[in-house]
Design a protein around this motif. Structure first.
Motif, PDB file in Angstrom:
ATOM      1  N   SER A  13      91.162 -34.227 -36.833  1.00  0.00           N
ATOM      2  CA  SER A  13      91.478 -33.726 -38.172  1.00  0.00           C
ATOM      3  C   SER A  13      91.406 -32.212 -38.269  1.00  0.00           C
ATOM      4  N   ALA A  14      91.120 -31.545 -37.159  1.00  0.00           N
ATOM      5  CA  ALA A  14      91.025 -30.081 -37.167  1.00  0.00           C
ATOM      6  C   ALA A  14      92.411 -29.461 -37.129  1.00  0.00           C
ATOM      7  N   TYR A  15      92.477 -28.193 -37.570  1.00  0.00           N
ATOM      8  CA  TYR A  15      93.711 -27.431 -37.511  1.00  0.00           C
ATOM      9  C   TYR A  15      93.637 -26.454 -36.334  1.00  0.00           C
ATOM     10  N   PRO A  16      94.785 -26.041 -35.789  1.00  0.00           N
ATOM     11  CA  PRO A  16      94.770 -25.186 -34.598  1.00  0.00           C
ATOM     12  C   PRO A  16      93.866 -23.958 -34.698  1.00  0.00           C
TER      13      PRO A  16
ATOM     14  N   LYS B 221      99.651 -28.277 -39.351  1.00  0.00           N
ATOM     15  CA  LYS B 221      99.410 -29.673 -38.998  1.00  0.00           C
ATOM     16  C   LYS B 221      98.080 -29.812 -38.278  1.00  0.00           C
ATOM     17  N   THR B 222      97.438 -30.949 -38.470  1.00  0.00           N
ATOM     18  CA  THR B 222      96.190 -31.223 -37.757  1.00  0.00           C
ATOM     19  C   THR B 222      96.477 -31.513 -36.287  1.00  0.00           C
ATOM     20  N   VAL B 223      95.411 -31.625 -35.499  1.00  0.00           N
ATOM     21  CA  VAL B 223      95.559 -31.967 -34.082  1.00  0.00           C
ATOM     22  C   VAL B 223      96.345 -33.264 -33.933  1.00  0.00           C
TER      23      VAL B 223
ATOM     24  N   ARG C  92      94.772 -28.073 -24.772  1.00  0.00           N
ATOM     25  CA  ARG C  92      94.590 -29.526 -24.613  1.00  0.00           C
ATOM     26  C   ARG C  92      95.507 -30.282 -25.570  1.00  0.00           C
ATOM     27  N   VAL C  93      95.611 -29.778 -26.783  1.00  0.00           N
ATOM     28  CA  VAL C  93      96.485 -30.427 -27.776  1.00  0.00           C
ATOM     29  C   VAL C  93      97.936 -30.349 -27.312  1.00  0.00           C
TER      30      VAL C  93
ATOM     31  N   PHE D  44     103.978 -35.399 -33.598  1.00  0.00           N
ATOM     32  CA  PHE D  44     105.255 -34.829 -34.026  1.00  0.00           C
ATOM     33  C   PHE D  44     106.438 -35.367 -33.223  1.00  0.00           C
ATOM     34  N   GLY D  45     106.348 -35.322 -31.901  1.00  0.00           N
ATOM     35  CA  GLY D  45     107.454 -35.789 -31.073  1.00  0.00           C
ATOM     36  C   GLY D  45     107.720 -37.283 -31.228  1.00  0.00           C
ATOM     37  N   LEU D  46     106.672 -38.046 -31.479  1.00  0.00           N
ATOM     38  CA  LEU D  46     106.836 -39.488 -31.665  1.00  0.00           C
ATOM     39  C   LEU D  46     107.597 -39.786 -32.948  1.00  0.00           C
TER      40      LEU D  46
END
Length: 264
Positions: free
Chosen positions: A129-132, A91-93, A142-143, A99-101
């Motif tokens: 739009s970056a990936y981990p 998943k992207t940032v 931070r994410v 996700f929780g929302l």
């Protein structure tokens, strides 16, 4: 509302001859929007305390309460930030933060608005739009913090969240967490091995004994921070150079050293 209360809380793992007592008669109050750090010898039960508040571990004796209600399971009023970032690599940032929302069933428009706010709060707008795997450790954490904050929990539980970061990045994240505490205060229970980190971040520092862990002492940092005007100092090293900070750090280290000696 976001108060936490440990009332003579105990935890025993296992049964029979192999059982051991991790915690014994832990009593501690964390007031609404207060930042409390827990320090103690390795194996004293710091993380177990946090896991009981999160609802991941049941108490064996006594009580653990959030907002006056006994904790029996995880709940939306509590969010946890772990040492390992625990992000979904596919998943992207923005998707990780959302996700929780999604689990809460919020409509798309509201989710997008909240995610945008969280991205801005953590300075992640250009990385949405970056990936981990494309991010540094500090950015990944931070994410993880943004994902917790976006849920608007009453209680934020942080289990050595900066422990996996290099020293320089850890300092940056400590300063960032202080900024967040001013902008969007939360009730925070923060587990750390770092005495300096605890004194810099927390309103109060709870010192635990060796196993079975108990609360040995609670040190009031906030009163000294306000009296000495630490918030007017720009950098963490400026705070750590003050006589009051050095005094608190030395006091806590001496208390922990006593526990290490007692365990021999």
């Amino acid at each position: 509302m976001g108060s936490i209360r440990f009332e003579n809380a105990g935890k025993i793992y296992g049964s029979g001859p192999g059982a051991f007592q991790a915690l014994q008669n832990v009593t501690l109050d964390v007031r609404e929007k207060e930042f409390v750090a827990i320090v103690g010898p390795s194996g004293c039960g710091k993380t177990t305390c946090l896991r009981m508040v999160a609802g991941f571990e049941p108490v064996t004796s006594g009580r653990v309460m959030v907002n006056g209600q006994d904790v029996t399971a995880p709940g939306p009023d509590r969010a946890v930030v772990f040492q390992q970032f625990a992000l979904f690599p596919w998943k992207t940032v923005a998707e990780n933060i959302e996700f929780g929302l999604r689990n809460k069933g919020l409509p798309k428009g509201e989710r997008q608005s909240l995610v945008e706010g969280a991205l801005q709060l953590m300075g992640l707008e250009s990385h949405a739009s970056a990936y981990p795997h494309q991010l540094s450790g500090g950015m990944q954490q931070r994410v993880a913090i943004a994902r917790a904050y976006v849920l608007d929990p009453a209680v934020l539980l942080m289990d050595e969240p900066f422990g996996a970061l290099d020293a320089q990045t850890r300092v940056v994240m400590q300063e960032e967490l202080v900024r967040l505490a001013r902008v969007q205060p939360r009730t925070v229970l923060f587990i750390t091995h770092g005495v300096e980190e605890a004194v810099y971040l927390a309103d109060r520092v709870a010192i635990m004994t060796k196993r079975p862990g108990r609360i040995k002492e609670v040190v009031d940092v906030r009163a000294i921070r306000e009296a000495e005007k630490w918030d007017s100092l720009e950098r963490i090293e400026d705070v750590m150079d003050t006589e009051s900070f050095i005094h608190l750090r030395t006091h806590i280290w001496k208390s922990l050293r006593e526990e290490k000696g007692a365990s021999k």
